[in-house]
Design a protein around this motif. Structure first.
Motif, short mmCIF file in Angstrom:
data_model
loop_
_atom_site.label_atom_id
_atom_site.label_comp_id
_atom_site.label_asym_id
_atom_site.label_seq_id
_atom_site.Cartn_x
_atom_site.Cartn_y
_atom_site.Cartn_z
N VAL A 83 -3.72 1.95 9.02
CA VAL A 83 -3.00 1.98 10.30
C VAL A 83 -2.35 3.35 10.47
CG1 VAL A 83 -1.16 0.94 11.66
CG2 VAL A 83 -2.55 -0.50 10.15
N ARG A 84 -2.73 4.01 11.56
CA ARG A 84 -2.12 5.30 11.95
C ARG A 84 -1.49 5.09 13.31
NH1 ARG A 84 -4.96 10.17 9.73
NH2 ARG A 84 -4.02 11.20 11.51
N ARG A 85 -0.23 5.47 13.42
CA ARG A 85 0.41 5.35 14.73
C ARG A 85 1.38 6.51 14.93
NH1 ARG A 85 3.01 0.81 11.92
NH2 ARG A 85 5.09 1.54 11.43
N PRO A 86 1.63 6.84 16.19
CA PRO A 86 2.58 7.92 16.48
C PRO A 86 3.96 7.58 15.95
CG PRO A 86 1.39 7.29 18.46
CD PRO A 86 1.06 6.28 17.41
N ALA A 87 4.66 8.57 15.50
CA ALA A 87 6.02 8.39 14.98
C ALA A 87 6.99 8.54 16.15
CB ALA A 87 6.30 9.41 13.89
N TRP A 88 7.19 7.47 16.90
CA TRP A 88 8.01 7.54 18.12
C TRP A 88 9.43 8.02 17.86
CZ3 TRP A 88 5.16 8.31 21.94
CH2 TRP A 88 3.96 7.65 22.10
N PRO A 89 10.11 7.57 16.81
CA PRO A 89 11.46 8.12 16.57
C PRO A 89 11.42 9.63 16.38
CG PRO A 89 11.15 6.14 15.28
CD PRO A 89 9.81 6.49 15.87
N SER A 90 10.39 10.12 15.72
CA SER A 90 10.28 11.54 15.49
C SER A 90 10.00 12.28 16.79
CB SER A 90 9.16 11.83 14.49
OG SER A 90 9.06 13.20 14.27
N LEU A 91 9.20 11.69 17.65
CA LEU A 91 8.91 12.32 18.94
C LEU A 91 10.17 12.38 19.80
CD1 LEU A 91 5.38 10.85 19.63
CD2 LEU A 91 5.97 13.12 18.79
N ALA A 92 11.04 11.37 19.67
CA ALA A 92 12.33 11.42 20.37
C ALA A 92 13.19 12.54 19.79
CB ALA A 92 13.05 10.07 20.23
N ASP A 93 13.11 12.75 18.48
CA ASP A 93 13.83 13.85 17.85
C ASP A 93 13.33 15.20 18.36
OD1 ASP A 93 15.32 12.08 16.40
OD2 ASP A 93 14.24 12.39 14.51
N VAL A 94 12.01 15.30 18.56
CA VAL A 94 11.44 16.54 19.09
C VAL A 94 12.04 16.83 20.47
CG1 VAL A 94 9.33 17.64 19.95
CG2 VAL A 94 9.31 16.45 17.76
N ALA A 95 12.12 15.79 21.30
CA ALA A 95 12.71 15.96 22.63
C ALA A 95 14.17 16.42 22.52
CB ALA A 95 12.62 14.66 23.41
N GLY A 117 0.81 -1.22 0.00
CA GLY A 117 0.00 0.00 0.00
C GLY A 117 0.84 1.26 0.00
N ILE A 118 0.21 2.35 0.44
CA ILE A 118 0.86 3.65 0.52
C ILE A 118 1.31 3.87 1.95
CG2 ILE A 118 0.55 6.14 0.27
CD1 ILE A 118 -1.70 5.51 -1.74
N HIS A 119 2.57 4.25 2.11
CA HIS A 119 3.13 4.55 3.43
C HIS A 119 3.49 6.02 3.45
CE1 HIS A 119 3.67 0.23 4.08
NE2 HIS A 119 4.05 0.20 2.81
N ALA A 120 3.03 6.72 4.48
CA ALA A 120 3.35 8.14 4.62
C ALA A 120 3.88 8.38 6.02
CB ALA A 120 2.11 8.99 4.38
N ARG A 121 4.91 9.19 6.09
CA ARG A 121 5.48 9.57 7.38
C ARG A 121 5.54 11.08 7.43
NH1 ARG A 121 10.63 6.25 8.97
NH2 ARG A 121 9.60 6.41 10.97
N ASN A 122 5.18 11.63 8.57
CA ASN A 122 5.38 13.05 8.79
C ASN A 122 5.96 13.22 10.19
OD1 ASN A 122 3.24 13.33 10.72
ND2 ASN A 122 1.77 13.52 9.06
N LEU A 123 6.00 14.42 10.64
CA LEU A 123 6.63 14.71 11.91
C LEU A 123 6.01 13.97 13.08
CD1 LEU A 123 8.85 16.46 13.06
CD2 LEU A 123 7.20 18.29 13.33
N LEU A 124 4.72 13.74 13.05
CA LEU A 124 4.03 13.16 14.19
C LEU A 124 3.46 11.77 13.97
CD1 LEU A 124 2.07 16.35 15.27
CD2 LEU A 124 4.25 15.52 16.16
N LEU A 125 3.14 11.41 12.71
CA LEU A 125 2.44 10.17 12.45
C LEU A 125 3.08 9.33 11.35
CD1 LEU A 125 -1.27 11.37 12.34
CD2 LEU A 125 -0.22 10.02 14.13
N ASP A 126 2.92 8.02 11.49
CA ASP A 126 3.19 7.07 10.43
C ASP A 126 1.82 6.54 9.98
OD1 ASP A 126 5.93 7.32 10.62
OD2 ASP A 126 6.14 5.63 11.98
#
Length: 163
Positions: free
Chosen positions: A135-147, A54-63
């Protein structure tokens, strides 16, 4: 690129801290450092990919993963929008239309991305599994980057002031 910009942000903050050493203008170097760190974070995140599932999209907060069986259409608006068979619209932040392209009603990268997705979709949909769960899930690596972005420049700035 992200690592380079984060290091640059830390160096700017550290040097600013050393330079001002507690003056009233102490926060002046922190702004550019935080901007550089945030810029690195935003640049490193947005992607849209397609494969057999399928289509996979990643942004700052979500996968986001939208299986081919769930895709009704992909539309070019101010950004790429995936409309599912249930009617849900998923706006993909990774690619956005420039304001000037919208004002002049000209073709942009958004149109190219949608055209490319639509060109591979028929072949991949035929081979896709029957799964149609988005499937929508938080982008945990990105949230670590925000920290990291929030902590690194101010920490380097304070360290520079103490040196």
């Amino acid at each position: 690129m992200r690592v380079v910009l984060l290091v640059l942000a830390a160096v700017i903050a550290f040097v600013s801290g050393v330079d001002v050493g507690g003056d009233a203008d102490a926060g002046l170097g922190l702004g550019p450092a935080l901007f550089s760190a945030l810029f690195a974070l935003v640049l490193s995140r947005g992607t849209i990919t397609c494969d057999a599932t399928g289509i996979h999209a990643r942004n700052l907060l979500l996968d986001l993963h939208v299986p081919w069986r769930a895709v009704r259409e992909v539309v070019a608006r101010d950004l790429v929008v995936v409309v599912t068979s249930s009617g849900a619209q998923h706006r993909l932040w990774a690619v956005q239309r420039a304001r000037i392209a919208m004002i002049l009603n000209r073709r942009s990268v958004v149109d190219d991305v949608v055209e490319r997705i639509e060109s591979v979709r028929p072949a991949l949909t035929d081979r896709a599994a029957d799964d149609d769960r988005v499937v929508r899930r938080p982008a945990w690596p990105s949230l670590a980057d925000v920290a990291l972005v929030v902590a690194l420049p101010p920490g380097a700035f304070v360290l520079g002031m103490l040196v």
